[in-house]
Scaffold this active site. Structure first.
Site, PDB file in Angstrom:
ATOM      1  N   GLU A 124     -21.993   9.918  -8.286  1.00  0.00           N
ATOM      2  CA  GLU A 124     -21.306  10.111  -9.561  1.00  0.00           C
ATOM      3  C   GLU A 124     -22.042   9.425 -10.702  1.00  0.00           C
ATOM      4  O   GLU A 124     -22.060   9.925 -11.831  1.00  0.00           O
ATOM      5  CB  GLU A 124     -19.871   9.595  -9.455  1.00  0.00           C
ATOM      6  CG  GLU A 124     -19.024  10.380  -8.464  1.00  0.00           C
ATOM      7  CD  GLU A 124     -17.673   9.746  -8.196  1.00  0.00           C
ATOM      8  OE1 GLU A 124     -16.720  10.137  -8.869  1.00  0.00           O
ATOM      9  OE2 GLU A 124     -17.601   8.876  -7.310  1.00  0.00           O
TER      10      GLU A 124
ATOM     11  N   ASN B 108     -18.386   2.108 -15.285  1.00  0.00           N
ATOM     12  CA  ASN B 108     -17.138   2.617 -14.704  1.00  0.00           C
ATOM     13  C   ASN B 108     -16.161   1.454 -14.673  1.00  0.00           C
ATOM     14  O   ASN B 108     -16.234   0.588 -13.790  1.00  0.00           O
ATOM     15  CB  ASN B 108     -17.398   3.157 -13.296  1.00  0.00           C
ATOM     16  CG  ASN B 108     -16.162   3.774 -12.661  1.00  0.00           C
ATOM     17  OD1 ASN B 108     -15.043   3.602 -13.143  1.00  0.00           O
ATOM     18  ND2 ASN B 108     -16.344   4.459 -11.559  1.00  0.00           N
TER      19      ASN B 108
ATOM     20  N   ARG C 219      -2.265   6.388  -1.419  1.00  0.00           N
ATOM     21  CA  ARG C 219      -1.487   7.423  -2.118  1.00  0.00           C
ATOM     22  C   ARG C 219      -0.872   8.396  -1.118  1.00  0.00           C
ATOM     23  O   ARG C 219      -1.492   8.755  -0.114  1.00  0.00           O
ATOM     24  CB  ARG C 219      -2.363   8.198  -3.099  1.00  0.00           C
ATOM     25  CG  ARG C 219      -2.896   7.370  -4.261  1.00  0.00           C
ATOM     26  CD  ARG C 219      -3.715   8.244  -5.190  1.00  0.00           C
ATOM     27  NE  ARG C 219      -4.372   7.457  -6.233  1.00  0.00           N
ATOM     28  CZ  ARG C 219      -5.650   7.594  -6.595  1.00  0.00           C
ATOM     29  NH1 ARG C 219      -6.405   8.502  -5.996  1.00  0.00           N
ATOM     30  NH2 ARG C 219      -6.163   6.845  -7.536  1.00  0.00           N
TER      31      ARG C 219
END
Length: 399
Positions: free
Chosen positions: A384, A7, A236
């Protein structure tokens, strides 16, 4: 069979090596601050954590460090033992609804989608190219964050903007954290012994999204054309009035990209109370800090709002609400406040169970809703990396 999962971010590279199909983790590592003088990495093997540091100028050098760590720690005696590498890739657009072997054509597609994932794709591509140079004969697999959400119906992914924007520019909701949502959906199918459950999955971390699962597949999700949409997050903004961007550009004499950067990196928790990490915000919240209280109320309001919206989309026929990822798994206070805000639709917390579940507490997973709750609510750790590994293993095995 040994499968490597990678990743790669803009200045980082995470990796894990698995023995498959046993799903045994042999080693994992995290290289941070690539391209900076204070670059360092941590390795976990046999329960031991090792930290090293030296400047690494790019992902090619980081890939070399990764390979050296595998050999030096004797998790492989030869690189020939690695039979596949799975790479997390942010955006697969509409073309990729599943993981795929990386070819020159796939690389070109990922490059062309960089306009939709400008913050993530350069790092994703650098990781693919860096590892490919070190393992040129090993199959590489792209695992797309957007793939799981490709089952959404048009009514949920089309924006109410000129339809030509979708046809000409690909403007639509894509959704992200798909690997995590896919993993949790799979685990809940097992837990509920139901092949096509209706679920509301809350992946809540520094980046956050909620997915509405109808009949076992994604029906809707909160993130949009990019990961900026939806929930308020660590840095965010989440969903806001889009006219704010033009207004702030004019008022501050800055460009759209500069203001958008603020929405991605200087907003959310950080923008409201000066701290991006939920743990730091919670500490200030419990100390009575006014801005932290404001930030936490905004944060939990938005999570409760989307859960309620998806509850209605599923006509109240919800088999489970699941909290996962960093905050979802480890935030009893966060979960308590969200569930309290859902009391009007009959969702209630089991306070004793909720306060037992976190990485640092008694349990890692379990049901946290009371017997009187209209919907069962669970905490379930996501993984994940194992989903990336499983997809890669299956694709490589089938070749």
């Amino acid at each position: 069979m040994k499968i490597l999962c990678v990743n790669a971010g803009s200045s980082s590279l995470k990796f894990q090596l698995y023995e498959m199909p046993e799903e045994k983790v042999l080693i994992n590592g995290y290289i941070e601050k690539i391209g900076e003088e204070d670059c360092y990495w941590t390795i976990k093997i046999n329960g031991e954590k090792i930290r090293k540091e030296r400047p690494l100028k790019d992902h090619s050098e980081a890939s070399e460090v990764l390979i050296n760590e595998l050999l030096e720690n004797k998790v492989v005696s030869s690189l020939d033992e690695i039979k596949g590498v799975g790479h997390r890739v942010l955006h697969g657009g509409e073309k990729y609804s599943d993981s795929t072997i990386i070819t020159d054509s796939v690389i070109k597609d990922i490059e062309s989608l960089t306009k939709l994932g400008p913050l993530h794709h350069p790092g994703n591509l650098a990781g693919i190219k860096g590892i490919s140079k070190k393992l040129p004969n090993v199959p590489m697999v792209a695992v797309f964050d957007t793939a799981f959400h490709q089952t959404m119906p048009e009514v949920n992914y089309i924006y109410p903007v000129p339809y030509d924007w979708y046809k000409e520019y690909g403007v639509r909701k894509y959704g992200f954290h798909g690997t995590s949502h896919k993993y949790i959906t799979s685990k809940m199918k097992e837990k509920l012994n139901k092949e096509n459950p209706n679920l509301i999955i809350c992946h809540i971390g520094s980046g956050s999204s909620i997915a509405c699962i109808k009949d076992g597949v994604c029906f809707d999700t909160t993130m949009g054309i990019t990961p900026l949409d939806g929930l308020m997050m660590g840095t965010r903004s989440g969903a806001i009035d889009p006219s704010i961007i033009e207004y702030v550009c004019k008022e501050s004499n800055r460009s759209v990209s500069e203001v958008t950067n603020d929405l991605n990196k200087k907003s959310g928790f950080l923008g409201i109370c000066g701290k991006a990490d939920c743990r730091d915000v919670e500490t200030l919240y419990e100390q009575g800090d006014a801005k932290a209280i404001l930030a936490y109320e905004m944060y939990t309001d938005r999570v409760a709002k989307y859960i309620a919206e998806y509850y209605l989309k599923l006509n109240g026929a919800v088999d489970g609400i699941v909290f996962t990822a960093g905050v979802g798994e480890n935030g009893p206070l966060f979960r308590e406040i969200v569930l309290r805000k859902l009391n009007p639709i009959g969702i209630y917390e089991d306070k004793v169970m909720n306060n037992k579940i976190a990485r640092f507490l008694t349990e890692r997973e379990g049901k946290i809703s009371s017997d009187s709750s209209s919907v069962d609510v669970y905490v379930l750790p996501t993984d994940e990396e194992i989903m990336i590994c499983k997809d890669t293993y299956e694709i490589v095995k089938a070749q």
